[in-house]
Design a protein around this motif. Structure first.
Motif, mmCIF file in Angstrom:
data_model
loop_
_atom_site.group_PDB
_atom_site.id
_atom_site.type_symbol
_atom_site.label_atom_id
_atom_site.label_comp_id
_atom_site.label_asym_id
_atom_site.label_seq_id
_atom_site.Cartn_x
_atom_site.Cartn_y
_atom_site.Cartn_z
ATOM 1 N N LYS A 1 0.877 -1.173 0.000
ATOM 2 C CA LYS A 1 0.000 0.000 0.000
ATOM 3 C C LYS A 1 0.913 1.221 0.000
ATOM 4 O O LYS A 1 1.871 1.285 0.775
ATOM 5 C CB LYS A 1 -0.890 0.005 1.240
ATOM 6 C CG LYS A 1 -1.788 1.205 1.357
ATOM 7 C CD LYS A 1 -2.597 1.163 2.646
ATOM 8 C CE LYS A 1 -3.460 2.387 2.795
ATOM 9 N NZ LYS A 1 -4.193 2.366 4.075
ATOM 10 N N ALA A 2 0.611 2.191 -0.865
ATOM 11 C CA ALA A 2 1.460 3.381 -0.955
ATOM 12 C C ALA A 2 0.606 4.628 -1.116
ATOM 13 O O ALA A 2 -0.459 4.597 -1.733
ATOM 14 C CB ALA A 2 2.420 3.254 -2.134
ATOM 15 N N SER A 3 1.114 5.731 -0.545
ATOM 16 C CA SER A 3 0.481 7.032 -0.737
ATOM 17 C C SER A 3 1.586 8.051 -0.979
ATOM 18 O O SER A 3 2.657 7.970 -0.381
ATOM 19 C CB SER A 3 -0.384 7.411 0.464
ATOM 20 O OG SER A 3 0.382 7.418 1.639
ATOM 21 N N LEU A 4 1.314 8.994 -1.848
ATOM 22 C CA LEU A 4 2.301 9.976 -2.275
ATOM 23 C C LEU A 4 2.748 10.834 -1.091
ATOM 24 O O LEU A 4 1.930 11.310 -0.315
ATOM 25 C CB LEU A 4 1.699 10.856 -3.372
ATOM 26 C CG LEU A 4 2.639 11.801 -4.105
ATOM 27 C CD1 LEU A 4 3.728 11.029 -4.850
ATOM 28 C CD2 LEU A 4 1.846 12.643 -5.108
ATOM 29 N N ARG A 5 4.054 11.028 -0.991
ATOM 30 C CA ARG A 5 4.605 11.928 0.027
ATOM 31 C C ARG A 5 4.295 13.356 -0.389
ATOM 32 O O ARG A 5 4.435 13.700 -1.557
ATOM 33 C CB ARG A 5 6.118 11.772 0.138
ATOM 34 C CG ARG A 5 6.572 10.459 0.686
ATOM 35 C CD ARG A 5 8.098 10.427 0.764
ATOM 36 N NE ARG A 5 8.566 9.144 1.212
ATOM 37 C CZ ARG A 5 8.644 8.779 2.486
ATOM 38 N NH1 ARG A 5 8.281 9.631 3.434
ATOM 39 N NH2 ARG A 5 9.068 7.581 2.821
#
Length: 131
Positions: free
Chosen positions: A124-128
Motif C-alpha cells: 500500500k502506498a500514498s504519495l509523500r
C-alpha cells in the motif's frame, strides 16, 4: 464506481476482450469499465490525477521501466489516491529494490500482505507531500 483499465497499446484489444468476456449476465450496474492505452512515462499526462484508488498486479518486473512507472504513479496520485501493488518478488529483476528504494523515494510504503509460499507481496502506498 467508475473504473479505468489500462495496458500497453498492443495489449488493449486483449484487455477489451477480457472485459467483454467478464461482463455480468445482467449487464454492467452503471458505467462499463473504460479501457485505455497507457505507456508509463509517456502519456500519463493525458490521464486525470483525481483517482481514489490505483491498483497494479504483477507490473513490477522490468527494472528499466521502474523510473517510468514511478513517474506515472506520481502523476496519477497527485490528489491523494492510494496505490495497491501486488508483485511476485523477483530478485533477479530487482523487484525488492523497487519497493525498498524507488517507490519510497516518493511514496509512503507499507507491506499490506505477504504470501511467503507464492513469494508475492501486496504493498500500500500514498504519495509523500512536498515540504
Amino acid at each position: 464506481a467508475e473504473v479505468t483499465l489500462t495496458d500497453l497499446p498492443l495489449a488493449v484489444p486483449q484487455l477489451e476482450t477480457n472485459v467483454s468476456a467478464n461482463m455480468p449476465s445482467s449487464g454492467w450496474p452503471s458505467v462499463p469499465p473504460a479501457v485505455l492505452p497507457l505507456s508509463w512515462g509517456q502519456d500519463q499526462l493525458s490521464f486525470p490525477s483525481d483517482w481514489d484508488l490505483v491498483l497494479g498486479a504483477d507490473i513490477v518486473y522490468l527494472s528499466e521501466t521502474y523510473p517510468l512507472l514511478l513517474e506515472t504513479l506520481v502523476h496519477l496520485c497527485k490528489n491523494g489516491a492510494v496505490v495497491y501493488l501486488s508483485s511476485k518478488m523477483r530478485r533477479e529483476h530487482g523487484t525488492p529494490g523497487f519497493y525498498e528504494e524507488s517507490l519510497p523515494s516518493r511514496f509512503h510504503v507499507e507491506l499490506a500482505h505477504r504470501d511467503a509460499k507464492q513469494n508475492i507481496n501486496i504493498y500500500k502506498a500514498s504519495l509523500r507531500r512536498e515540504q
